[in-house]
Scaffold this motif. Structure first.
Motif, PDB file in Angstrom:
ATOM      1  N   ARG A  49       0.822  -1.210   0.000  1.00 12.87           N
ATOM      2  CA  ARG A  49       0.000   0.000   0.000  1.00 12.87           C
ATOM      3  C   ARG A  49       0.857   1.261   0.000  1.00 12.87           C
ATOM      4  O   ARG A  49       0.568   2.225  -0.674  1.00 12.87           O
ATOM      5  N   ARG A  50       1.909   1.271   0.771  1.00 11.86           N
ATOM      6  CA  ARG A  50       2.798   2.443   0.764  1.00 11.86           C
ATOM      7  C   ARG A  50       4.112   2.072   1.443  1.00 11.86           C
ATOM      8  O   ARG A  50       4.206   1.079   2.174  1.00 11.86           O
ATOM      9  N   ASP A  58      -2.778   6.064   8.241  1.00 10.83           N
ATOM     10  CA  ASP A  58      -4.122   6.553   7.906  1.00 10.83           C
ATOM     11  C   ASP A  58      -4.999   6.665   9.147  1.00 10.83           C
ATOM     12  O   ASP A  58      -6.157   6.257   9.153  1.00 10.83           O
ATOM     13  N   ASP A  84      -1.236  -5.014   2.643  1.00  6.86           N
ATOM     14  CA  ASP A  84      -2.645  -5.337   2.846  1.00  6.86           C
ATOM     15  C   ASP A  84      -2.903  -6.660   2.149  1.00  6.86           C
ATOM     16  O   ASP A  84      -2.709  -6.782   0.934  1.00  6.86           O
ATOM     17  N   ARG A 108      -4.193  -5.548   7.562  1.00  4.36           N
ATOM     18  CA  ARG A 108      -3.023  -4.732   7.254  1.00  4.36           C
ATOM     19  C   ARG A 108      -1.971  -4.897   8.327  1.00  4.36           C
ATOM     20  O   ARG A 108      -2.270  -5.161   9.492  1.00  4.36           O
TER      21      ARG A 108
END
Length: 691
Positions: free
Chosen positions: A436-437, A458, A497, A502
């Motif tokens: 995801r990042r 997040d 994820d 996650r």
């Protein structure tokens, strides 16, 4: 060798038919004639011309008939009538049968079967795979030639050394002519040195180039899942027309690239599942209207990778499996026991047991015998295909909402985009789909929650775990950022994820750009690892592990749930094996069990290490370049410093003679890679290493 006059025509014809079939399905979905028909006319015209070149008048006439049938709809702004679409598909099938009937040369009787298209006109992939395998064989021969060049390089270097010794001898005052001899020797040394360097550089470059070509050949062997969808959509449409059920067909995951042989093995099973969905799942229009469902039933094919497996699922939004009917039919056929009652076979038989009965075969809930259903063999086809490929089937059903049949198959090869990272001195690969990042983190970014270490991402706290610790690598503790150390260097966290959860993984740094690699399963003797999806080769031929994203997330969650425990003692062990993949896997298993592991690629290097480091156990392969494993143990037993260190042979050689020789040279255990069981392996290690 007899010439094949239709070799290229068969390939071109199959490709044109595939495109014609796809265009017909686009028209069937409501595509406007003006948008689709002109392209179909061009395809039919091309096919007609190609057929005439090879004097196939029958195919040319049918292609011309397609042109005539489509011409009135060239400018149509609306939908082409269903009868016209049916006629186009019938013509495609007829031409496909004619193509399949074209004789290949007698010298290659298997080529026709390999190249023939199926009844839907879907282009098969076996002929392409055979050609790619030929390419791979050529690359392998190239590597053999490189080995010869490398031997030549070694000989040149030896000659250079001889010239150097000659120079030393000529340095002593000698008879007249010695000066000329010395000049000649100097020239010889210079030429040999230059030639050896040139040869060595060229050899290394050729080796890298061949490895890149080999990787490209592996990529060519892979096919996108979308290659399956045309045949499946056609099968769904034919079944829907035959049963009078409107249909909405969907396909997902067409960009997943997998081994073409896997597709060839599983396609018949998927076709049968699509037909089953129409025959048993999707209700008649009146029933759907009564249930407030859309008139058109929906059948969905999805393809996705799940770690070391690929999942191919067929879902529908129909009535679901009629489990009462399954129970009734099974009772009638005597599949529930003698009386059909009781906890094992009667009315209390649960959903999972009834679904298992469906997979056993011979149970059909169809009310009448048709071409689509009624023989009780629908799931048999899928089960047999999956078992041949070493996979399994999962069934899921919800009354009134639909069913899903999932085929889970082990990966032979797969193309996967990965991000390479460095962790505890090793390069590892993370599937890009799950990433995801990537974040740079400071020590204060990692917090201590009730369940363990966490990272806020997040505005949500997610589990954090050092990747090295999850994999059991040496020095794992150093991978976790110290929370209270001001000025500590920032670390890198990967937020992944997978499986609906996650987690953040701490790594040392990013080790390179995003790359597409060919994922291969681990060698058969090596045990499966829940955190490893497979391996790929880099441009230098070194195996790099590809991690399983879902396994990593689950391991991070388990780390939070598990109580803190003292790390087990790590004992120094030495693994000696010329295979880098085997060394890494053995090291991973042993380090996960709490051992400190050193490795060596040759017996000579292993002996050198053993003379400078005390080890609790040697784990040695037999077949290695130079000294083999038997020689390693014999040498160790003759060395007063090493003779008391226990040794285990871990090898693919399983003969009784090899086992006897292992015992004769002093090996205390003999493990065959083809019979590898991780628990037994670790039990031997614990017994010999003393912990």
């Amino acid at each position: 060798m007899q010439r094949d006059p239709y070799k290229f025509f068969r390939v071109e014809g199959r490709e044109l038919l595939e495109q014609l079939g796809q265009g017909a399905l686009a028209l069937d979905k409501g595509g406007a004639g003006a948008a689709v028909v002109p392209r179909l006319l061009r395809l039919a015209h091309t096919l007609k011309g190609a057929a005439r070149v090879v004097r196939q008048a029958g195919i040319a006439e049918r292609a011309h008939a397609i042109e005539d049938a489509l011409a009135p709809w060239r400018e149509a702004a609306g939908r082409v009538p269903g009868d016209a679409v049916n006629g186009l598909l019938a013509a495609v099938d007829a031409i496909g049968a004619q193509l399949a009937a074209l004789d290949a040369p007698a010298a290659a009787p298997g080529a026709q079967a390999a190249a023939a298209p199926d009844a839907t006109g879907q282009r098969t992939l076996r002929a392409d795979v055979a050609e790619i395998d030929t390419l791979r064989d050529g690359i392998a021969q190239g590597h053999a030639q490189i080995a010869a060049l490398q031997r030549g390089t070694a000989a040149a270097l030896q000659a250079r050394g001889a010239a150097a010794r000659l120079l030393d001898l000529l340095a002593v005052p000698a008879a007249p002519g010695g000066v000329a001899a010395r000049a000649l020797a100097e020239q010889l040394a210079t030429l040999l040195g230059s030639g050896a360097r040139t040869l060595q550089g060229a050899t290394e470059q050729l080796d890298r180039t061949l490895r890149q070509v080999g990787d490209g050949a592996e990529q060519l062997r892979l096919a996108p899942a979308a290659a399956l969808f045309g045949a499946l959509e056609r099968a769904a449409r034919d079944a829907a027309v035959a049963l009078g059920k409107p249909l909405q067909f969907e396909a997902r995951g067409g960009d997943v690239r997998l081994d073409a042989d896997l597709f060839a093995g599983v396609q018949p099973a998927l076709v049968q599942l699509v037909r089953n969905a129409l025959a048993h799942g999707i209700e008649a229009p009146a029933q759907r209207a009564a249930s407030a469902k859309p008139a058109a039933g929906r059948v969905t094919i999805s393809v996705e990778r799940r770690g070391a497996q690929v999942a191919l699922a067929c879902s529908d939004d129909g009535a679901g499996f009629d489990l009462d009917a399954v129970r009734r039919v099974a009772r009638q056929r005597g599949l529930l026991g003698k009386d059909g009652e009781g906890s094992e076979g009667g009315e209390t038989l649960g959903r999972d047991a009834l679904l298992a009965l469906l997979l056993r075969g011979g149970v059909s809930t169809a009310g009448r015998l048709t071409e689509q259903a009624g023989r009780g063999v629908g799931l048999d086809v899928a089960r047999d295909a999956v078992e041949r490929l070493g996979g399994r089937i999962e069934l899921h059903t919800e009354p009134g909402r639909g069913s899903t049949v999932t085929l889970l198959l082990p990966l032979a090869l797969a193309a996967v985009d990965v991000l390479r990272v460095e962790c505890a001195g090793r390069t590892l690969q993370i599937p890009l789909r799950a990433l995801r990042r990537v974040r740079r983190i400071e020590p204060h970014d990692i917090g201590a929650g009730a369940q363990g270490e966490q990272l806020v991402d997040d505005e949500t706290a997610i589990p954090f775990a050092p990747l090295a610790e999850l994999l059991g690598f040496e020095g794992a503790a150093a991978a976790a950022p110290p929370r209270a150390a001001p000025g500590a260097p920032p670390r890198t966290a990967l937020v992944i994820d997978a499986g609906g959860a996650r987690a953040a993984l701490g790594v040392t740094r990013l080790a390179g750009a995003i790359v597409r690699c060919v994922l291969q399963p681990l060698p058969a003797p090596l045990p499966a690892h829940p955190l490893i999806a497979g391996a790929s080769l880099d441009v230098d031929g070194r195996p790099l592990l590809v991690l399983d994203a879902e396994g990593l997330v689950q391991a991070a969650l388990r780390r939070q749930a598990a109580p803190a425990m003292a790390a087990p003692p790590r004992r120094p062990l030495l693994v000696v094996d010329d295979s880098l993949t085997t060394r890494m896997l053995e090291q991973s298993i042993l380090e996960s069990a709490g051992y400190d592991v050193h490795t060596a690629a040759t017996a000579e290097d292993g002996l050198e290490r053993a003379r400078h480091q005390a080890y609790a156990l040697f784990l040695v392969d037999v077949e290695m370049p130079g000294m083999d494993g038997f020689g390693f143990i014999e040498t160790a037993r003759a060395d007063p410093q090493l003779r008391h260190v226990p040794a285990m042979l871990v090898t693919s050689r399983a003969s009784a003679e090899d086992r006897r020789r292992g015992a004769q040279v002093g090996a205390q255990a003999y493990v065959v890679k083809g019979e590898f069981a991780q628990d037994d392996f670790l039990r031997h290690v614990r017994q010999l290493a003393g912990a």
